[in-house]
Design an enzyme around this catalytic site. Structure first.
Site, PDB file in Angstrom:
ATOM      1  N   PRO A 131     -86.234  17.800  39.585  1.00  0.00           N
ATOM      2  CA  PRO A 131     -85.591  16.520  39.858  1.00  0.00           C
ATOM      3  C   PRO A 131     -84.207  16.459  39.206  1.00  0.00           C
ATOM      4  O   PRO A 131     -84.017  16.956  38.100  1.00  0.00           O
ATOM      5  CB  PRO A 131     -86.544  15.496  39.239  1.00  0.00           C
ATOM      6  CG  PRO A 131     -87.363  16.256  38.255  1.00  0.00           C
ATOM      7  CD  PRO A 131     -87.448  17.651  38.770  1.00  0.00           C
ATOM      8  N   HIS A 132     -83.247  15.870  39.915  1.00  0.00           N
ATOM      9  CA  HIS A 132     -81.886  15.812  39.408  1.00  0.00           C
ATOM     10  C   HIS A 132     -81.127  14.714  40.134  1.00  0.00           C
ATOM     11  O   HIS A 132     -81.584  14.184  41.139  1.00  0.00           O
ATOM     12  CB  HIS A 132     -81.186  17.156  39.610  1.00  0.00           C
ATOM     13  CG  HIS A 132     -81.210  17.623  41.035  1.00  0.00           C
ATOM     14  ND1 HIS A 132     -82.315  18.256  41.575  1.00  0.00           N
ATOM     15  CD2 HIS A 132     -80.311  17.527  42.028  1.00  0.00           C
ATOM     16  CE1 HIS A 132     -82.063  18.539  42.851  1.00  0.00           C
ATOM     17  NE2 HIS A 132     -80.865  18.108  43.154  1.00  0.00           N
ATOM     18  N   GLY A 133     -79.970  14.419  39.644  1.00  0.00           N
ATOM     19  CA  GLY A 133     -79.118  13.418  40.275  1.00  0.00           C
ATOM     20  C   GLY A 133     -77.954  13.189  39.339  1.00  0.00           C
ATOM     21  O   GLY A 133     -78.061  13.415  38.143  1.00  0.00           O
TER      22      GLY A 133
END
Length: 159
Positions: A75-77
């Site tokens: 997960p990333h952003g």
């Protein structure tokens, strides 16, 4: 400490912090996993706000699966709530439900914290590609899933 960005990769050694690695993550689902890892990032001064940061992570989750198969999720952003680039790593002993490319659950979660500015976007891509290179190796993945403590996670990822 500032992280040096190479020409096309980020030095994983400089990013991994044993204080943001949890090898006994005891969670039932993705929401609990992300919150617990985000709290580690907050406690160690990588982010300034858990909810704000998670909103940015969920916005990216909505755009496509971050479960890359082999029990791994990345997960990333990009988030304005990130103070310094970093990663939180969580390992669970049982699969938790996640949207994945191979339909299997997830046991290894690598949550990336990257800023919103242009440098952030560049670092983000380099960071993902550095980790992807490591995670593409099944021996590395197997060792990570077996890791008993943060030090061994760091050793596997930086060897």
């Amino acid at each position: 400490q500032e992280v040096k960005i190479g020409v096309d990769y980020v030095d994983v050694k400089e990013i991994i912090d044993i204080n943001t690695i949890k090898t006994d993550l005891d969670v039932e689902n993705k929401d609990e996993a992300l919150r617990e890892l985000a709290e580690l990032l907050l406690e160690n001064n990588y982010i300034t706000d858990v909810d704000g940061f998670l909103n940015d992570i969920y916005a990216r989750e909505a755009a496509g699966k971050t479960g890359i198969g082999n029990h791994i999720a990345i997960p990333h952003g990009n988030s304005e709530f990130v103070k310094k680039i970093g990663v939180a790593i969580g390992i669970t002993r049982k699969d938790i439900p996640w949207e994945t490319l191979d339909g299997r659950g997830v046991k290894l979660i690598i949550l990336f914290a990257v800023g919103k500015n242009n440098d952030g976007a560049q670092s983000h891509l380099k960071l993902l590609s550095s980790f992807a290179r490591k995670l593409g190796n099944e021996e590395v993945t197997a060792k990570l899933l077996q890791a008993e403590n943060p030090e061994s996670v760091k050793a596997v990822l930086t060897s």
